[in-house]
Structure formats: structure tokens, C-alpha cells
Enzyme design. Structure first.
Site, PDB file in Angstrom:
ATOM      1  N   ARG A 256      23.144 -18.485  26.744  1.00 37.48           N
ATOM      2  CA  ARG A 256      23.708 -19.561  25.460  1.00 37.48           C
ATOM      3  C   ARG A 256      24.240 -20.366  25.898  1.00 37.48           C
ATOM      4  O   ARG A 256      24.408 -21.048  27.039  1.00 37.48           O
ATOM      5  CB  ARG A 256      24.210 -18.415  24.192  1.00 37.48           C
ATOM      6  CG  ARG A 256      24.458 -19.223  23.190  1.00 37.48           C
ATOM      7  CD  ARG A 256      24.709 -18.345  21.738  1.00 37.48           C
ATOM      8  NE  ARG A 256      26.519 -18.657  21.474  1.00 37.48           N
ATOM      9  CZ  ARG A 256      27.105 -18.154  20.593  1.00 37.48           C
ATOM     10  NH1 ARG A 256      27.005 -17.077  19.613  1.00 37.48           N
ATOM     11  NH2 ARG A 256      28.265 -17.750  20.751  1.00 37.48           N
TER      12      ARG A 256
ATOM     13  N   LYS B   4      35.724 -17.402  11.458  1.00 35.42           N
ATOM     14  CA  LYS B   4      34.422 -17.323  11.658  1.00 35.42           C
ATOM     15  C   LYS B   4      33.623 -16.746  10.169  1.00 35.42           C
ATOM     16  O   LYS B   4      32.862 -17.881   9.312  1.00 35.42           O
ATOM     17  CB  LYS B   4      33.445 -18.181  11.924  1.00 35.42           C
ATOM     18  CG  LYS B   4      33.010 -16.629  13.429  1.00 35.42           C
ATOM     19  CD  LYS B   4      31.805 -17.101  14.157  1.00 35.42           C
ATOM     20  CE  LYS B   4      31.148 -15.808  15.255  1.00 35.42           C
ATOM     21  NZ  LYS B   4      31.169 -16.878  16.317  1.00 35.42           N
TER      22      LYS B   4
HETATM   23  C1  LIG Z   1      31.200 -15.406  17.440  1.00 36.69           C
HETATM   24  C2  LIG Z   1      32.097 -15.347  18.458  1.00 36.69           C
HETATM   25  C3  LIG Z   1      32.965 -14.976  18.903  1.00 36.69           C
HETATM   26  C4  LIG Z   1      33.474 -13.568  17.791  1.00 36.69           C
HETATM   27  O1  LIG Z   1      32.536 -12.290  17.706  1.00 36.69           O
HETATM   28  P1  LIG Z   1      32.463 -11.685  17.302  1.00 36.69           P
HETATM   29  O2  LIG Z   1      31.122 -10.333  17.398  1.00 36.69           O
HETATM   30  O3  LIG Z   1      32.211 -10.896  15.722  1.00 36.69           O
HETATM   31  O4  LIG Z   1      33.792 -11.037  18.206  1.00 36.69           O
HETATM   32  C5  LIG Z   1      33.683 -15.452  20.311  1.00 36.69           C
HETATM   33  N1  LIG Z   1      33.943 -15.964  21.206  1.00 36.69           N
HETATM   34  C6  LIG Z   1      32.515 -16.794  20.172  1.00 36.69           C
HETATM   35  C7  LIG Z   1      32.152 -17.559  21.802  1.00 36.69           C
HETATM   36  C8  LIG Z   1      31.999 -16.849  19.523  1.00 36.69           C
HETATM   37  O5  LIG Z   1      30.543 -17.776  18.729  1.00 36.69           O
END
Ligand SMILES: *Cc1c(COP(=O)(O)O)cnc(C)c1O
Length: 375
Positions: free
Chosen positions: A131, A36
Site C-alpha cells: 500500500r 477514522k
Molecule cells: C487505518 C489505519 C490505521 C489503524 O488501523 P486499525 O486496524 O484500525 O488499527 C493505522 N495506520 C494507518 C496508516 C491506517 O490507514
């Protein structure tokens, strides 16, 4: 070459993925590579696949569609609850999605039926970060409802921590997750093949000495991209922290007084705070701004410090060092927030270095698309 540009070292990214895949593999944990922060860049996704990730993951369906259009066939998980208005697109392009609302899963079921597909669902449980996720007490009934839906396969359960309130993934929360997986399996007589323990903030726990229990998947973005764990922001030994470099161009370099003058008040991007008088210093302006980066997340070149940025002027202090010439290029490191913003800015072009990805059907046309889609 055009500036500003983000230089992305694909070899460092696939090295980072391979190192984490290896270390976590020894603990029985698979890696889903999260794209992302790079807007679903097919080049970065290929580097992660080359590094051995079990699948890819992104929070936005638009990014997943970019990956599919580039010919990527690896399993892809949508890691944000699908919008009700996007369920058809989600079923079309993502194999699995993380879910916390039954209403959405029912819409996915209808879309899967209409498309003659089966869509995988991972139910998210709330374990304290507040969250996304169902409360633990609601999980089993939800799993029961999901199992009954046509076109839907309950693939497992997952949790996300340390993103909203900094609730850390501890041994206790992870064993609670394992316990929930076991309870659902025995109550519903199903097998959950995914128990997804979290994100890059889980690495200290996952690579520690404690038992991992049922956890067999982590969704990793920042640690692969920037080589750090996210709980303390510490670098992870053996990983590259410099896969991304932002190159900006100097548009003004002068010696000026360090203190502003005239009637001084707060400005759009700065609070009113007194500026220390350090006499006349070298001040350098780079053609970058809040629209392209988070100045707090940039690491300046040696000899410079960052004084601040407005929409499109990044102001640096060069102290008593020799001034760069106008037109010179300065190289900056980035943290996650600065990277996210640089990737999202239409003004920042992307340049890939290192080994090119393994051949994908329309990879060449896609690369030129990515590189020219910069304005
Ligand atoms: C962004 C996200 C991740 C990845 O997080 P990082 O800190 O970049 O490893 C994993 N799971 C969810 C649900 C996320 O929103």
C-alpha cells in the site's frame, strides 16, 4: 429514541484504550488512537485520551478539523498521505502527517512557511504489503531531502502492514524497520523520535515475547473500538468487544415460505443461488440496509440469522421462534466494516453512554451537533 441508532459506550472505549496503553507501555510502545472509523467523533477521541493515548490519528483532514473544532488539543497525526490540494489545511490542523511523496512534503513545507508553523513528517516505508510507502532503498535520500526543508521536522519513520495484501507484521519486518531507523540516524546525524510499527494487526507481535527494537509507536483504531486484533480477528483478552451496538426497528414480521417463487434471477445485491427449502419460517424485516451497514458484518440477536439486505431492508430469519412485534427494537453487534458504514450513514443517529468526556471548551455544543447531524 430514534432508530436506527448506534449506541456507543464511552467507558468501554476508554477502558480498552487504557488496557492497551498499559500493556504496550510496558514494552516501550506509545499508542496513537485512530478515530477514522468514527469519523473523528470528539466523544470517542475524548474517551481515548481519557484512556491515556499519547496522541490521536485520523486518515482524513475533515475529521481532524472536527476534533480541533471540538477543542481537542492532543497531538494529532494525519495517517494518510496529505492530498496536494489540502496541504494548507493539514499544516493548520495536524501536528504530524505520514508521507511517502517528496512533492507533498515540499508543499507542506511551503504551507508551513506561509503559516509560520513547523509540521512534523513521518516517512512511510514499503515493507511488503504494497500500500503506501517508499521502497527501503529510497528512504535515506528522502530523509536527507526532508531534513533540508524549512518548516518541516523529520519526526521519524513508519510502516503500514496487513491492510492491502495481508502482509503480516513479523519479527523480521519489524527489525528491518528498526535497522532503517538506525541507518538514517547515523547517516544523517539526526534523532528519530517516532518509529511507528503499524496498526492493530501488529498487536500479536507487539505483545509477544520478541524484542521490539526501535519500534515505539502503534496507530490503533479497531483494537480500541472493537476489542480485537485484526490479523486473525481474535478478541483480545481483557478488552470490551461490545462498545458499539446498532439498534434497528422491525417493520415487518411474518411467517412465509423459505423459497422464492416465480421466474428467479440474480438481484442487485445477491448472486443467483438456490435457497434451501426449510418450509415456512419466521421472516423479519428491520429498517436498515446496505446504505447503513454491511450485512455480512452484523451480528444478529440470539435466535435470528441474517438472510441478506438490499438498500434499505435487512431480512432476518427467525426460524420457528416467536415473531417480534412490529416496532420492536433489535440489537446487533458490528464488525469494523459494518461500523464504518453505520458511522457514515446519514440515517443512523449516535447515542453515547457511559462517562462523559472530560470538559472541553465547546464540547456541549459539539455533542449536540454530532447528535443532530444524523440526517
Ligand atoms: C487505518 C489505519 C490505521 C489503524 O488501523 P486499525 O486496524 O484500525 O488499527 C493505522 N495506520 C494507518 C496508516 C491506517 O490507514
Amino acid at each position: 429514541m430514534s432508530t436506527p441508532r448506534l449506541v456507543i459506550n464511552l467507558d468501554h472505549l476508554s477502558d480498552n484504550a487504557a488496557t492497551l496503553v498499559g500493556r504496550l507501555g510496558r514494552r516501550g510502545i506509545r499508542v496513537s488512537g485512530v478515530t477514522k472509523a468514527v469519523l473523528g467523533s470528539p466523544e470517542v477521541a475524548w474517551a481515548m485520551v481519557r484512556g491515556g493515548v499519547a496522541g490521536l490519528a485520523d486518515s482524513r483532514i475533515e475529521n481532524i478539523e472536527v476534533l480541533r473544532a471540538a477543542g481537542i488539543t492532543a497531538p494529532i497525526t494525519l495517517i494518510r498521505s496529505p492530498m496536494l490540494s489540502q496541504c494548507e489545511r493539514v499544516v493548520q490542523s495536524a501536528d504530524v502527517s505520514l508521507n511517502s511523496e517528496l512533492r507533498v512534503v515540499r508543499a507542506l513545507s511551503r504551507a508551513a512557511g506561509a503559516q509560520g508553523r513547523t509540521h512534523g513528517v513521518v516517512l512511510m516505508v514499503e515493507l511488503g504489503d504494497l500500500r503506501e510507502g517508499m521502497l527501503a532503498g529510497d528512504l535515506e535520500a528522502a530523509a536527507q531531502a526532508v531534513v533540508a526543508l524549512p518548516g518541516i521536522a523529520l519526526r521519524g519513520i513508519g510502516v503500514n502492514l496487513a491492510c492491502q495484501n495481508g502482509a503480516a507484521p513479523s519479527g523480521e519486518t519489524m527489525s528491518e524497520l528498526s535497522g532503517l531507523a538506525n541507518a538514517i540516524e547515523s547517516a544523517l546525524d539526526v534523532r528519530l523520535d517516532v518509529v511507528s510499527g503499524g496498526n492493530s494487526a501488529n498487536l500479536e507481535w507487539a505483545l509477544g515475547a520478541g524484542a521490539v527494537g526501535r519500534v515505539n509507536d502503534l496507530r490503533l483504531g479497531e483494537s480500541i473500538l472493537l476489542g480485537c486484533e485484526t490479523l486473525q480477528g481474535n478478541p483480545i483478552s481483557g478488552l470490551h468487544a461490545d462498545a458499539f451496538t446498532l439498534v434497528g426497528e422491525v417493520i415487518e414480521a411474518k411467517r412465509k415460505p423459505s423459497q422464492p417463487w416465480g421466474l428467479i434471477g440474480p438481484s442487485t445485491f445477491t448472486a443467483l443461488s438456490p435457497v434451501e427449502d426449510r418450509g415456512v419460517t419466521g421472516r423479519v424485516i428491520v429498517a436498515l440496509g446496505q446504505q447503513d451497514i454491511d450485512p455480512a458484518g452484523l451480528v444478529p440477536p440470539v435466535g435470528y440469522s441474517i438472510l441478506g439486505a438490499s438498500s434499505d431492508h435487512l431480512v432476518l430469519d427467525a426460524g420457528s421462534n416467536p415473531l417480534p412485534t412490529v416496532g420492536a427494537e433489535l440489537h446487533f453487534g458490528l464488525d469494523y466494516r459494518a461500523l464504518l458504514r453505520a458511522m457514515t450513514s446519514p440515517f443512523v443517529t449516535r447515542v453515547f453512554t457511559g462517562g462523559m468526556p472530560v470538559a472541553a471548551p465547546d464540547q456541549a455544543s459539539d455533542r449536540s451537533r454530532v447528535m443532530t447531524a444524523s440526517r
